[in-house]
Design a protein around this motif. Sequence first.
Motif, PDB file in Angstrom:
ATOM      1  N   GLU A 153       0.824  -1.201   0.000  1.00 44.85           N
ATOM      2  CA  GLU A 153       0.000   0.000   0.000  1.00 44.85           C
ATOM      3  C   GLU A 153       0.856   1.248   0.000  1.00 44.85           C
ATOM      4  O   GLU A 153       0.589   2.217  -0.719  1.00 44.85           O
ATOM      5  CB  GLU A 153      -0.936  -0.002   1.214  1.00 44.85           C
ATOM      6  N   ARG A 154       1.939   1.250   0.813  1.00 44.61           N
ATOM      7  CA  ARG A 154       2.837   2.400   0.839  1.00 44.61           C
ATOM      8  C   ARG A 154       3.509   2.593  -0.516  1.00 44.61           C
ATOM      9  O   ARG A 154       3.664   3.723  -0.993  1.00 44.61           O
ATOM     10  CB  ARG A 154       3.869   2.225   1.950  1.00 44.61           C
ATOM     11  N   ALA A 155       3.909   1.488  -1.146  1.00 44.41           N
ATOM     12  CA  ALA A 155       4.536   1.577  -2.469  1.00 44.41           C
ATOM     13  C   ALA A 155       3.547   2.127  -3.494  1.00 44.41           C
ATOM     14  O   ALA A 155       3.907   2.934  -4.357  1.00 44.41           O
ATOM     15  CB  ALA A 155       5.052   0.204  -2.905  1.00 44.41           C
ATOM     16  N   HIS A 156       2.294   1.686  -3.383  1.00 46.11           N
ATOM     17  CA  HIS A 156       1.261   2.184  -4.298  1.00 46.11           C
ATOM     18  C   HIS A 156       1.052   3.685  -4.112  1.00 46.11           C
ATOM     19  O   HIS A 156       0.949   4.435  -5.089  1.00 46.11           O
ATOM     20  CB  HIS A 156      -0.048   1.431  -4.044  1.00 46.11           C
ATOM     21  N   GLN A 157       1.002   4.140  -2.844  1.00 40.00           N
ATOM     22  CA  GLN A 157       0.838   5.567  -2.572  1.00 40.00           C
ATOM     23  C   GLN A 157       1.997   6.371  -3.153  1.00 40.00           C
ATOM     24  O   GLN A 157       1.791   7.416  -3.779  1.00 40.00           O
ATOM     25  CB  GLN A 157       0.754   5.809  -1.066  1.00 40.00           C
ATOM     26  N   ARG A 158       3.217   5.882  -2.916  1.00 42.22           N
ATOM     27  CA  ARG A 158       4.391   6.609  -3.410  1.00 42.22           C
ATOM     28  C   ARG A 158       4.377   6.712  -4.922  1.00 42.22           C
ATOM     29  O   ARG A 158       4.661   7.777  -5.491  1.00 42.22           O
ATOM     30  CB  ARG A 158       5.673   5.914  -2.931  1.00 42.22           C
ATOM     31  N   GLN A 159       4.029   5.612  -5.601  1.00 41.59           N
ATOM     32  CA  GLN A 159       4.028   5.636  -7.058  1.00 41.59           C
ATOM     33  C   GLN A 159       2.924   6.543  -7.594  1.00 41.59           C
ATOM     34  O   GLN A 159       3.141   7.305  -8.554  1.00 41.59           O
ATOM     35  CB  GLN A 159       3.853   4.224  -7.608  1.00 41.59           C
ATOM     36  N   ALA A 160       1.733   6.471  -6.994  1.00 46.50           N
ATOM     37  CA  ALA A 160       0.623   7.318  -7.442  1.00 46.50           C
ATOM     38  C   ALA A 160       0.970   8.793  -7.295  1.00 46.50           C
ATOM     39  O   ALA A 160       0.672   9.619  -8.161  1.00 46.50           O
ATOM     40  CB  ALA A 160      -0.649   6.984  -6.671  1.00 46.50           C
ATOM     41  N   ALA A 161       1.602   9.151  -6.171  1.00 49.87           N
ATOM     42  CA  ALA A 161       1.972  10.547  -5.944  1.00 49.87           C
ATOM     43  C   ALA A 161       3.027  10.999  -6.951  1.00 49.87           C
ATOM     44  O   ALA A 161       2.955  12.120  -7.468  1.00 49.87           O
ATOM     45  CB  ALA A 161       2.489  10.717  -4.518  1.00 49.87           C
ATOM     46  N   ARG A 162       4.006  10.157  -7.236  1.00 53.13           N
ATOM     47  CA  ARG A 162       5.037  10.537  -8.208  1.00 53.13           C
ATOM     48  C   ARG A 162       4.460  10.641  -9.607  1.00 53.13           C
ATOM     49  O   ARG A 162       4.843  11.517 -10.378  1.00 53.13           O
ATOM     50  CB  ARG A 162       6.194   9.532  -8.173  1.00 53.13           C
ATOM     51  N   ASP A 163       3.528   9.768  -9.949  1.00 54.45           N
ATOM     52  CA  ASP A 163       2.871   9.878 -11.257  1.00 54.45           C
ATOM     53  C   ASP A 163       2.118  11.197 -11.373  1.00 54.45           C
ATOM     54  O   ASP A 163       2.147  11.860 -12.411  1.00 54.45           O
ATOM     55  CB  ASP A 163       1.906   8.708 -11.458  1.00 54.45           C
ATOM     56  N   ALA A 164       1.423  11.574 -10.291  1.00 53.42           N
ATOM     57  CA  ALA A 164       0.688  12.839 -10.306  1.00 53.42           C
ATOM     58  C   ALA A 164       1.642  14.022 -10.424  1.00 53.42           C
ATOM     59  O   ALA A 164       1.376  14.979 -11.166  1.00 53.42           O
ATOM     60  CB  ALA A 164      -0.153  12.964  -9.034  1.00 53.42           C
TER      61      ALA A 164
END
Length: 214
Positions: free
Chosen positions: A40-51
């Motif tokens: 979940e933390r990895a997903h959050q980090r990736q989503a934020a960087r994509d944004a």
Amino acid sequence: MAEDALALARCRFDGWDAAGAPEVWALPQPDRAQAHPEDERAHQRQAARDALRARLAAVFGVATEDIAISQQRGAAPRVSAHVGDSTRWANVGLSIGHERGVSLIAWHGAGLVGVDVVRLAVHTDAAELARVAQLYLEPNRPSAPVHQAQTAINTGAFLSHWACHEARLKCAGLALVEWSDALATQLAGIHAVPVKLPPWAGDAAGAVAWRWRY
């Protein structure tokens, strides 16, 4: 990737529209109850960087896939691009903060930036908040929570001040330590203000901090 697809919300703050101010955006992070916490933390980090990549691509007029954002643990994210003059990115500061249900992303075209978002745990003890405030938060700052009886601490003021403090630390590249005169010197010149989060962020509090030069 379009901003609408990412459901980004621009966050306003005192001075948000002034020349040289950073941009701060909120990104919803839906709860994935079945996910492993680390996934979940990895997903959050990736989503934020994509944004953040999408926002920078729109601002600088390049393709999203031409922008890279570093992911070194313990270090502020940095941007690089595969097109154009690399010096155009040299003074771009980035910061990302995560909390349950929301991430904040920020970029500053003229230097360092820090952003933080926080919310209280369900069973947070007011006395513990008071102890934390006394240890870590600047005692004489106008926005600081009043250190009254431990059970009388204003939790809203605490959250706002804590987010500002963490944002200043991020901007300065510092870890959390107890308050001291030495820390005050290191944080001098870094301006921090609360940001207005969208309604869907609930009881979270956010802040942004920046200074003009590296």
